[in-house]
Scaffold this active site. Structure first.
Site, PDB file in Angstrom:
ATOM      1  N   GLY A  94       8.612  16.766   2.411  1.00 52.45           N
ATOM      2  CA  GLY A  94       7.374  17.185   3.112  1.00 52.45           C
ATOM      3  C   GLY A  94       6.414  18.382   2.829  1.00 52.45           C
ATOM      4  O   GLY A  94       6.413  18.521   1.615  1.00 52.45           O
TER       5      GLY A  94
ATOM      6  N   ARG B 192       6.094   6.845  -1.634  1.00 57.32           N
ATOM      7  CA  ARG B 192       4.666   7.161  -1.469  1.00 57.32           C
ATOM      8  C   ARG B 192       4.320   7.896  -2.872  1.00 57.32           C
ATOM      9  O   ARG B 192       5.106   8.051  -3.826  1.00 57.32           O
ATOM     10  CB  ARG B 192       4.337   7.872  -0.241  1.00 57.32           C
ATOM     11  CG  ARG B 192       4.943   9.416  -0.160  1.00 57.32           C
ATOM     12  CD  ARG B 192       4.473   9.932   0.911  1.00 57.32           C
ATOM     13  NE  ARG B 192       4.585  11.477   0.831  1.00 57.32           N
ATOM     14  CZ  ARG B 192       5.863  11.931   1.306  1.00 57.32           C
ATOM     15  NH1 ARG B 192       6.679  11.155   1.801  1.00 57.32           N
ATOM     16  NH2 ARG B 192       5.917  13.251   1.272  1.00 57.32           N
TER      17      ARG B 192
ATOM     18  N   HIS C 240      19.757  32.728   6.988  1.00 60.27           N
ATOM     19  CA  HIS C 240      18.610  31.814   7.309  1.00 60.27           C
ATOM     20  C   HIS C 240      17.374  32.904   7.587  1.00 60.27           C
ATOM     21  O   HIS C 240      16.960  32.894   8.545  1.00 60.27           O
ATOM     22  CB  HIS C 240      18.865  31.399   8.818  1.00 60.27           C
ATOM     23  CG  HIS C 240      18.267  30.240   9.270  1.00 60.27           C
ATOM     24  ND1 HIS C 240      18.563  29.135  10.053  1.00 60.27           N
ATOM     25  CD2 HIS C 240      16.814  29.999   8.906  1.00 60.27           C
ATOM     26  CE1 HIS C 240      17.761  28.400  10.097  1.00 60.27           C
ATOM     27  NE2 HIS C 240      16.696  28.901   9.638  1.00 60.27           N
TER      28      HIS C 240
ATOM     29  N   ASP D  81      20.595  29.092   2.264  1.00 56.66           N
ATOM     30  CA  ASP D  81      19.913  29.824   3.539  1.00 56.66           C
ATOM     31  C   ASP D  81      20.423  29.593   4.780  1.00 56.66           C
ATOM     32  O   ASP D  81      20.442  30.299   5.885  1.00 56.66           O
ATOM     33  CB  ASP D  81      18.586  29.979   3.287  1.00 56.66           C
ATOM     34  CG  ASP D  81      17.910  30.873   4.251  1.00 56.66           C
ATOM     35  OD1 ASP D  81      18.124  32.092   4.270  1.00 56.66           O
ATOM     36  OD2 ASP D  81      16.817  30.339   5.190  1.00 56.66           O
TER      37      ASP D  81
ATOM     38  N   ARG E 210      18.228  22.496   7.013  1.00 58.90           N
ATOM     39  CA  ARG E 210      19.326  22.838   7.854  1.00 58.90           C
ATOM     40  C   ARG E 210      20.620  22.699   7.602  1.00 58.90           C
ATOM     41  O   ARG E 210      20.858  21.798   6.869  1.00 58.90           O
ATOM     42  CB  ARG E 210      19.143  21.902   9.372  1.00 58.90           C
ATOM     43  CG  ARG E 210      17.627  22.114  10.127  1.00 58.90           C
ATOM     44  CD  ARG E 210      17.945  23.390  10.833  1.00 58.90           C
ATOM     45  NE  ARG E 210      16.816  23.479  11.830  1.00 58.90           N
ATOM     46  CZ  ARG E 210      15.900  24.382  11.567  1.00 58.90           C
ATOM     47  NH1 ARG E 210      15.730  24.815  10.328  1.00 58.90           N
ATOM     48  NH2 ARG E 210      14.972  24.359  12.375  1.00 58.90           N
TER      49      ARG E 210
ATOM     50  N   GLY F 134      11.108  23.263  12.152  1.00 60.24           N
ATOM     51  CA  GLY F 134      12.116  22.472  12.671  1.00 60.24           C
ATOM     52  C   GLY F 134      12.402  22.611  14.289  1.00 60.24           C
ATOM     53  O   GLY F 134      12.409  23.699  14.469  1.00 60.24           O
TER      54      GLY F 134
ATOM     55  N   ARG G 110      12.009  10.020   2.911  1.00 64.79           N
ATOM     56  CA  ARG G 110      12.454   8.799   3.668  1.00 64.79           C
ATOM     57  C   ARG G 110      11.832   7.629   3.151  1.00 64.79           C
ATOM     58  O   ARG G 110      12.467   6.387   3.064  1.00 64.79           O
ATOM     59  CB  ARG G 110      12.230   8.923   5.080  1.00 64.79           C
ATOM     60  CG  ARG G 110      12.612   7.885   5.989  1.00 64.79           C
ATOM     61  CD  ARG G 110      12.149   7.888   7.362  1.00 64.79           C
ATOM     62  NE  ARG G 110      12.408   9.172   8.175  1.00 64.79           N
ATOM     63  CZ  ARG G 110      11.987   9.649   9.133  1.00 64.79           C
ATOM     64  NH1 ARG G 110      11.040   8.748  10.055  1.00 64.79           N
ATOM     65  NH2 ARG G 110      12.298  10.521   9.642  1.00 64.79           N
TER      66      ARG G 110
ATOM     67  N   ILE H 103       7.070  21.511   3.004  1.00 69.20           N
ATOM     68  CA  ILE H 103       8.072  22.499   2.596  1.00 69.20           C
ATOM     69  C   ILE H 103       8.561  22.327   0.882  1.00 69.20           C
ATOM     70  O   ILE H 103       8.267  22.799   0.145  1.00 69.20           O
ATOM     71  CB  ILE H 103       9.213  23.020   3.110  1.00 69.20           C
ATOM     72  CG1 ILE H 103       8.682  23.883   4.615  1.00 69.20           C
ATOM     73  CG2 ILE H 103       9.963  23.925   2.445  1.00 69.20           C
ATOM     74  CD1 ILE H 103       9.936  24.013   5.469  1.00 69.20           C
TER      75      ILE H 103
END
Length: 317
Positions: free
Chosen positions: A151, A176, A279, A255, A232, A80, A173, A153
């Site tokens: 993605g 697929r 985190h 986290d 996040r 990120g 997003r 992760i």
């Protein structure tokens, strides 16, 4: 991208020594600064073209960027880069650390998922009180897990929960087909949420994802559902999540939080059915060898005049 002509002074600014990287390309030199101690002196910065910003980058590291007149590539050691993007100088190529953190972050996501489902914090408290507490607890088997943000992760999380005999829903997003099954578009999220026993968030923070998991999204989750966030903190509306946790309807394993670091006295610390880690998902023994391998490969590409990998922002030229 072609590398610039050789110039006086180090062309690389790295948080690792050349020896740790197994050496540098012939004719290249590096200044070493890991973000602690005294930063490199001003005159030594003029020739720097490639800067690997320290993983736990500080205000000092950000302030260094405008003082690198020859900078062409900025390599992050995080996946990120939302905190870094506003500080990237014009014309500089920004690369992230895809390939470094996926395994550790996915491990931590599964750890939080299992610990929260099996109510391990309750067992720890019972052990400390020397109490033998028995009873049935939820299992991951036969549950439905929704991976929001599919993605690298998200795919790594699925690879690790696949043996647990659970059903997986994948949302990203755009629609697929992945090697493990269909990835649903974000627009179908409202229809999928009621099916989920647990939602694992691995989303980056962008204008689109900030506050995405709001009161309306949380309300569509079934009673007793678990929210796991290793992406996040600001992807989740903290006040909306707190309302659900206080009501006892949902549980959370976080986290990342908003705000972060979570200050003493914040209500998330004492919210019921909430497990918090600081985190810590990516800071494991796997980080350093994978970071070294990435930097070694990126420096080699740049020295050879080849485009770097993991480009997030493309510089001019």
């Amino acid at each position: 991208m072609s590398a610039a002509k050789p110039s006086a002074g180090p062309r690389l600014l790295l948080p690792f020594t050349p020896a740790e990287l197994g050496g540098l390309p012939e004719g290249w030199s590096a200044a070493v600064w890991d973000g602690t101690g005294e930063e490199p002196a001003g005159p030594r910065l003029a020739a720097v073209e490639f800067f690997v910003i320290p993983y736990t980058f500080t205000r000092t590291a950000l302030d260094l960027l405008p003082r690198l007149p020859g900078l062409r590539v900025l390599q992050s050691l995080s996946i990120g880069v939302d905190d870094l993007l506003p500080h990237v100088p014009p014309g500089v190529t920004l690369c992230n650390a895809t390939g470094v953190h996926e395994a550790s972050t996915a491990e931590h996501a599964v750890t939080l998922l299992l610990a929260a489902l099996r109510r391990i914090p309750d067992l720890v408290r019972a052990q400390q009180a020397q109490q033998w507490v028995t009873g049935f607890r939820p299992a991951l088997a036969d549950r439905t897990v929704l991976l929001l943000g599919y993605g690298a992760i998200g795919a790594a999380v699925e690879a690790r929960i696949a043996p647990f005999e659970c059903r997986v829903l994948r949302v990203a997003r755009t629609e697929r087909q992945s090697p493990r099954g269909p990835v649903q578009p974000l627009g179908r999220l409202p229809l999928l949420l009621p099916q989920a026993d647990a939602v694992v968030l691995t989303l980056p923070l962008t204008a689109e994802t900030r506050g995405l998991v709001d009161a309306a999204v949380l309300a569509r989750l079934k009673d007793g559902a678990l929210v796991v966030n290793v992406g996040r903190g600001a992807v989740v509306d903290t006040d909306a999540l707190l309302a659900e946790l206080r009501s006892g309807r949902l549980a959370a394993a976080l986290d990342v939080t908003d705000p972060e670091p979570l200050p003493p006295g914040h209500p998330l610390w004492t919210a019921p059915n909430t497990l918090i880690s600081p985190h810590a998902a990516a800071t494991t023994s796997a980080f350093r060898p994978r970071a070294l391998a990435l930097v070694r490969a990126q420096v080699s590409r740049y020295a050879a005049g080849d485009p770097p990998a993991n480009v997030i922002v493309t510089g001019a030229g």
